[in-house]
Write a protein that holds these residues in place. Structure first.
Motif, mmCIF file in Angstrom:
data_model
loop_
_atom_site.group_PDB
_atom_site.id
_atom_site.type_symbol
_atom_site.label_atom_id
_atom_site.label_comp_id
_atom_site.label_asym_id
_atom_site.label_seq_id
_atom_site.Cartn_x
_atom_site.Cartn_y
_atom_site.Cartn_z
ATOM 1 N N THR A 143 10.183 3.672 -1.790
ATOM 2 C CA THR A 143 10.474 4.854 -2.606
ATOM 3 C C THR A 143 10.601 4.495 -4.076
ATOM 4 O O THR A 143 10.084 5.206 -4.951
ATOM 5 C CB THR A 143 11.773 5.520 -2.108
ATOM 6 N N LEU A 144 11.264 3.382 -4.368
ATOM 7 C CA LEU A 144 11.412 2.937 -5.746
ATOM 8 C C LEU A 144 10.057 2.613 -6.367
ATOM 9 O O LEU A 144 9.770 3.006 -7.509
ATOM 10 C CB LEU A 144 12.328 1.709 -5.807
ATOM 11 N N LEU A 145 9.217 1.911 -5.624
ATOM 12 C CA LEU A 145 7.892 1.562 -6.141
ATOM 13 C C LEU A 145 7.043 2.812 -6.368
ATOM 14 O O LEU A 145 6.398 2.958 -7.414
ATOM 15 C CB LEU A 145 7.175 0.626 -5.159
ATOM 16 N N LYS A 146 7.054 3.730 -5.383
ATOM 17 C CA LYS A 146 6.143 4.871 -5.432
ATOM 18 C C LYS A 146 6.560 5.906 -6.469
ATOM 19 O O LYS A 146 5.723 6.422 -7.231
ATOM 20 C CB LYS A 146 6.078 5.534 -4.042
ATOM 21 N N LEU A 147 7.848 6.252 -6.489
ATOM 22 C CA LEU A 147 8.296 7.332 -7.367
ATOM 23 C C LEU A 147 8.815 6.852 -8.718
ATOM 24 O O LEU A 147 8.995 7.668 -9.624
ATOM 25 C CB LEU A 147 9.395 8.150 -6.671
ATOM 26 N N GLY A 148 9.054 5.543 -8.842
ATOM 27 C CA GLY A 148 9.601 5.026 -10.084
ATOM 28 C C GLY A 148 8.664 4.091 -10.833
ATOM 29 O O GLY A 148 8.290 4.346 -11.982
ATOM 30 N N VAL A 149 8.240 3.032 -10.152
ATOM 31 C CA VAL A 149 7.468 1.984 -10.827
ATOM 32 C C VAL A 149 6.043 2.437 -11.128
ATOM 33 O O VAL A 149 5.544 2.268 -12.256
ATOM 34 C CB VAL A 149 7.458 0.692 -9.983
ATOM 35 N N GLN A 150 5.354 3.013 -10.155
ATOM 36 C CA GLN A 150 3.955 3.385 -10.398
ATOM 37 C C GLN A 150 3.785 4.406 -11.517
ATOM 38 O O GLN A 150 2.916 4.225 -12.381
ATOM 39 C CB GLN A 150 3.271 3.886 -9.123
ATOM 40 N N MET A 152 0.824 -1.205 0.000
ATOM 41 C CA MET A 152 0.000 0.000 0.000
ATOM 42 C C MET A 152 0.862 1.260 0.000
ATOM 43 O O MET A 152 0.492 2.277 -0.611
ATOM 44 C CB MET A 152 -0.914 -0.020 1.233
ATOM 45 N N ALA A 153 2.012 1.214 0.660
ATOM 46 C CA ALA A 153 2.907 2.373 0.689
ATOM 47 C C ALA A 153 3.426 2.722 -0.706
ATOM 48 O O ALA A 153 3.781 3.871 -0.972
ATOM 49 C CB ALA A 153 4.087 2.104 1.633
ATOM 50 N N GLY A 154 3.455 1.730 -1.593
ATOM 51 C CA GLY A 154 3.935 1.965 -2.949
ATOM 52 C C GLY A 154 2.901 2.572 -3.876
ATOM 53 O O GLY A 154 3.220 2.913 -5.024
ATOM 54 N N VAL A 155 1.654 2.742 -3.388
ATOM 55 C CA VAL A 155 0.592 3.228 -4.279
ATOM 56 C C VAL A 155 -0.262 4.355 -3.691
ATOM 57 O O VAL A 155 -0.949 5.061 -4.432
ATOM 58 C CB VAL A 155 -0.349 2.077 -4.700
ATOM 59 N N PHE A 156 -0.245 4.544 -2.375
ATOM 60 C CA PHE A 156 -1.141 5.519 -1.747
ATOM 61 C C PHE A 156 -0.458 6.880 -1.724
ATOM 62 O O PHE A 156 0.411 7.146 -0.907
ATOM 63 C CB PHE A 156 -1.500 5.080 -0.326
ATOM 64 N N SER A 157 -0.848 7.756 -2.637
ATOM 65 C CA SER A 157 -0.195 9.054 -2.807
ATOM 66 C C SER A 157 -0.790 10.123 -1.896
ATOM 67 O O SER A 157 -1.910 9.987 -1.390
ATOM 68 C CB SER A 157 -0.331 9.532 -4.257
ATOM 69 N N ASN A 158 -0.031 11.194 -1.719
ATOM 70 C CA ASN A 158 -0.532 12.389 -1.040
ATOM 71 C C ASN A 158 -1.308 13.224 -2.069
ATOM 72 O O ASN A 158 -0.870 14.293 -2.489
ATOM 73 C CB ASN A 158 0.628 13.191 -0.451
#
Length: 312
Positions: free
Chosen positions: A233-240, A101-107
């Motif tokens: 960080t890699l998942l959220k800012l890079g992969v998604q 969930m941390a890799g997809v739940f944005s601010n």
């Protein structure tokens, strides 16, 4: 393009840094940030969205396929995160859920609205309103069901969905969107003094929300599980963002919708993930680290990603 985007976005992140600095220098306390966040979330941001959506008949209609692109990417990255958490980080079911969930739940709210207005203009708000309207409900429902499956193996999906729907309808952001849309379709206008007051409240939203983010970040410190945070960080800012771009192209979204959807995917981890970690007592340190790291890096990664994708 990167330099241009960076210069547009920098003042917004500078407000976050100013709030952070004021708190670290003991000029402000965390309780001030809590109050400002509450004001932004309950009053200012809903009023901003009401003002924008009340002009819905003069704005481009939202394309609901945006939801497929954005939340499709969320589901894909969530699954990737669970696999990484299981195979490489040896997390249990609850840990895998919070990690994914941390890799997809944005601010999306405190950062998404100000950045979208600055980079894309108010024309993009109907598009991202689609994401705002569904984000909290879908993310919390997915997390709750996944946690309950790992704990009980037999979650009450119906009860979870009903509870999530009611919570969504009570969300001030959603109320602002719905109320503004309905008012816009009436064709009526507010009396001038009332509209002026509404504009003043709405115009304060971006400044207050971003400053409050900075104050809130000051209470987090880099701690244990830093490796987990770097994976997030890699998942959220890079992969998604990459997956969102691919889905937007496959679906055939227009340029404005693609920009808006990718922008939402580029945003840092939202505080809701930290709330989830506390709620389920899992990975609090890692999510707090990820919140701090991704928000700091987003000053560079948001304009850089949009420039590399050729969206700005």
């Amino acid at each position: 393009m990167f330099a241009q985007n960076f210069l547009v976005a920098f003042p917004l992140f500078a407000l976050i840094g100013l709030g952070f600095l004021c708190t670290k220098l003991n000029l402000l306390t965390d309780s001030v940030g809590t109050g400002l966040s509450k004001y932004a979330f309950v009053i200012a941001l809903p009023m901003l969205l009401f003002n924008v959506m009340s002009n819905i008949t003069h704005l481009p209609p939202p394309n609901w396929f945006i939801a497929i692109a954005f939340f499709g990417s969320c589901f894909i990255v969530f699954v990737i995160g669970r696999v990484i958490g299981d195979r490489f980080l040896k997390l249990n079911g609850e840990g895998q859920t919070i990690f994914g969930m941390a890799g997809v739940f944005s601010n999306n709210v405190q950062l998404g609205i100000p950045i979208a207005i600055s980079l894309l203009g108010q024309e993009a708000l109907p598009s991202i309103a689609v994401i705002f309207s569904l984000n909290g409900f879908l993310m919390w429902t997915l997390a709750t069901i996944a946690i309950e499956i790992s704990r009980n193996k037999s979650p009450s999906i119906k009860k979870t969905i009903i509870k999530g729907t009611w919570s969504t309808l009570k969300n001030p952001i959603v109320v602002g969107i719905l109320a503004g849309t309905l008012w816009g379709f009436t064709g009526l206008t507010l009396p001038t003094p009332v509209q002026t007051a509404a504009n003043l409240l709405g115009n304060s939203a971006s400044t207050v929300a971003l400053f409050a983010v900075g104050i809130g970040l000051a209470k987090y410190k880099l701690s244990t599980n830093l490796g987990f945070s770097l994976w997030i960080t890699l998942l959220k800012l890079g992969v998604q963002p990459l997956i969102v771009l691919v889905l937007c192209q496959l679906i055939g979204l227009g340029p404005l919708e693609t920009k808006a959807t990718c922008l939402m995917a580029c945003l840092p981890v939202g505080v809701n993930v930290y709330i989830m970690s506390q709620e389920f007592n899992v990975l609090q340190g890692a999510t707090a680290n990820a919140l701090l790291i991704t928000t700091t890096l987003a000053c560079l990664t948001v304009p850089l990603t949009l420039a590399v994708f050729g969206l700005m």
